[in-house]
Design an enzyme around this catalytic site. Structure first.
Site, PDB file in Angstrom:
ATOM      1  N   SER A 187       0.795  -1.228   0.000  1.00 51.99           N
ATOM      2  CA  SER A 187       0.000   0.000   0.000  1.00 51.99           C
ATOM      3  C   SER A 187       0.825   1.275   0.000  1.00 51.99           C
ATOM      4  O   SER A 187       0.308   2.333  -0.310  1.00 51.99           O
ATOM      5  CB  SER A 187      -0.922   0.008   1.211  1.00 51.99           C
ATOM      6  OG  SER A 187      -0.169  -0.094   2.407  1.00 51.99           O
ATOM      7  N   HIS A 215      -5.347  -4.187  -1.813  1.00 50.18           N
ATOM      8  CA  HIS A 215      -5.154  -3.181  -2.864  1.00 50.18           C
ATOM      9  C   HIS A 215      -5.162  -3.783  -4.266  1.00 50.18           C
ATOM     10  O   HIS A 215      -4.975  -3.062  -5.238  1.00 50.18           O
ATOM     11  CB  HIS A 215      -3.837  -2.425  -2.636  1.00 50.18           C
ATOM     12  CG  HIS A 215      -3.877  -1.595  -1.398  1.00 50.18           C
ATOM     13  ND1 HIS A 215      -4.291  -0.284  -1.385  1.00 50.18           N
ATOM     14  CD2 HIS A 215      -3.604  -1.912  -0.107  1.00 50.18           C
ATOM     15  CE1 HIS A 215      -4.252   0.181  -0.148  1.00 50.18           C
ATOM     16  NE2 HIS A 215      -3.836  -0.784   0.650  1.00 50.18           N
ATOM     17  N   LYS A 246     -12.046  -0.678  -0.538  1.00 49.90           N
ATOM     18  CA  LYS A 246     -11.262  -0.061  -1.609  1.00 49.90           C
ATOM     19  C   LYS A 246     -12.005  -0.245  -2.946  1.00 49.90           C
ATOM     20  O   LYS A 246     -12.877   0.547  -3.246  1.00 49.90           O
ATOM     21  CB  LYS A 246      -9.848  -0.627  -1.590  1.00 49.90           C
ATOM     22  CG  LYS A 246      -9.218  -0.414  -0.180  1.00 49.90           C
ATOM     23  CD  LYS A 246      -7.784  -0.769  -0.096  1.00 49.90           C
ATOM     24  CE  LYS A 246      -7.289  -0.884   1.333  1.00 49.90           C
ATOM     25  NZ  LYS A 246      -7.492   0.316   2.161  1.00 49.90           N
TER      26      LYS A 246
END
Ligand code: PMP
Length: 400
Positions: A187, A215, A246
């Protein structure tokens, strides 16, 4: 001198003082009004949000909003209970089935956040007689999950399969029940785990492997299943952990596994039991977001990656120090001076661009980072505006 229970926070008190000179606090940014997936009023100004993790830009998708609204009206604002008590609704089970199907795996558990998913898995699956080998740059939730459990915890050098190999070898027989933990996309600077090499090492030692795809879900792989899919190692990964906060635009977390036995561990996981389950509206919007990811993933991913390449190349042209590869997480490394990092961050905000300021100990080195994360919803013009704002400060960024 009398001791205060607050003495230990002096570092943060000093930081507050540094920040007080600015009219915006990078660690307490207030989004005063949300305008869209990519814009908001921040500090009184229209601002491009270039530091959210809204990878596929689904936070305002009308289909997700309609599903959330319907669930809110029909099932109420919250479950007011743990998954293990009254907090498992039909929607939670449906989402578990849909995640299992999406990954083509038999076992799946939905948690209230990705942070809690890591706490649940890492504190429970490896026990006192097992070991966890984690990449040194792992997310805080991975470290915290290890702390909450009883397994032996061993760090290996970031993205270094040879170091992992050495440490597994030292474990002897214990390597066979060891759990190796890596992330799909890291990240902070957006680099990827060398997953094929890591799989080769874990296989040789008979260890287990968990990949945190927080991610990379929806971001990597032909069908958006993350780095595990992209690297072609789906058969060799034991646990995949991820988040709904996300690419799925909501909040929540999950673990899927090729081991049906994951189900036996469900009721032993304190972070699963001792917190309330996700609200029905969150589950409903996440289910729709997952179906959009399945159906429109390639198109959204293409837009996201076009934006990523555009920003990476635009910033690279100024000669900034950056991560090794183009990625939806694009970080510019500054120097060690907290003070000048704060000022550069602030001047970007003044130019209408919000990015994340990362300082040690949160950054992977002793240097500060300006971290951008992109969305499929950013326009090319917005990316160019971000590049221009960095460009206007390039002298100071390079001096740092
Ligand atoms: N794992 C990683 C690698 C993350 O970056 C994050 C969030 N930044 C999490 C887990 C936790 O996710 P959540 O926001 O759902 O708690």
């Amino acid at each position: 001198m009398t001791r205060s229970i607050f003495d230990k926070f002096q570092y943060y008190a000093n930081l507050r003082e540094d920040v007080a000179r600015l009219d915006a606090n990078p660690f307490n940014v207030v989004v005063e009004q949300v305008l869209s997936e990519t814009e908001a009023i921040v500090n009184g100004r229209r601002t491009i949000l270039a530091g959210t993790n809204n990878y596929l830009g689904l936070t305002f998708d009308p289909r997700c909003i309609a599903a959330g609204r319907k669930a809110l009206e029909e099932e109420g604002t919250g479950t007011t209970g743990s998954r293990m008590a009254n907090g498992t609704y039909a929607g939670h089970l449906a989402l578990e089935r849909e995640l299992a199907e999406f990954f083509g795996l038999p076992a799946s558990i939905v948690f209230s956040t990705g942070y809690i998913a890591n706490l649940g898995i890492l504190s429970t699956i490896p026990g006192a007689s097992d070991a966890i080998l984690l990449d040194a740059d792992s997310h805080a939730s991975i470290y915290d999950g290890c702390r909450l459990g009883n397994a032996e915890v061993i760090r290996f050098r970031h993205n270094d399969p040879a170091d992992l190999d050495k440490r597994l070898r030292r474990l002897g027989d214990k390597a066979e029940s060891a759990l190796v933990v890596v992330e799909g996309i890291y990240s902070m600077i957006g680099d990827q785990a060398p997953l094929q090499e890591i799989v080769e090492v874990k296989r040789r030692h008979g260890a287990y492997l968990m990949v945190d795809e927080a991610h990379s879900l929806g971001v990597l792989g032909e069908r958006g299943r993350g780095l595990v899919e992209q690297a072609g190692v789906e058969e060799d990964v034991d646990f995949i952990v991820g988040t709904f906060s996300k690419s799925l635009g909501a909040i929540g977390g999950f673990c899927v596994s090729r081991w049906q036995e994951l189900e036996h561990a469900r009721y032993a996981m304190r972070p699963y039991i001792f917190t309330a389950s996700s609200s029905p509206s969150i589950i409903a919007s996440t289910r729709v977001a997952l179906s959009i990811l399945r159906e429109q993933g390639p198109e959204l991913r293409k837009r996201l990656w076009d934006n990523a390449h555009r920003l990476y190349q635009g910033l690279k042209a100024f000669g900034f120090r950056m991560g090794p590869e183009s990625s939806p997480v694009v970080a510019v490394t500054l120097g060690r001076s907290k003070d000048s990092a704060l000022k550069v961050w602030h001047d970007l905000l003044d130019k209408g661009v919000y990015v994340n300021l990362v300082m040690p100990p949160a950054s992977p080195t002793t240097e500060c980072l300006l971290r951008c994360s992109l969305s499929a919803a950013h326009s090319a013009a917005q990316i160019d505006a971000v590049v221009d704002a960095f460009g206007a400060l390039s002298g100071r960024i390079l001096e740092n």
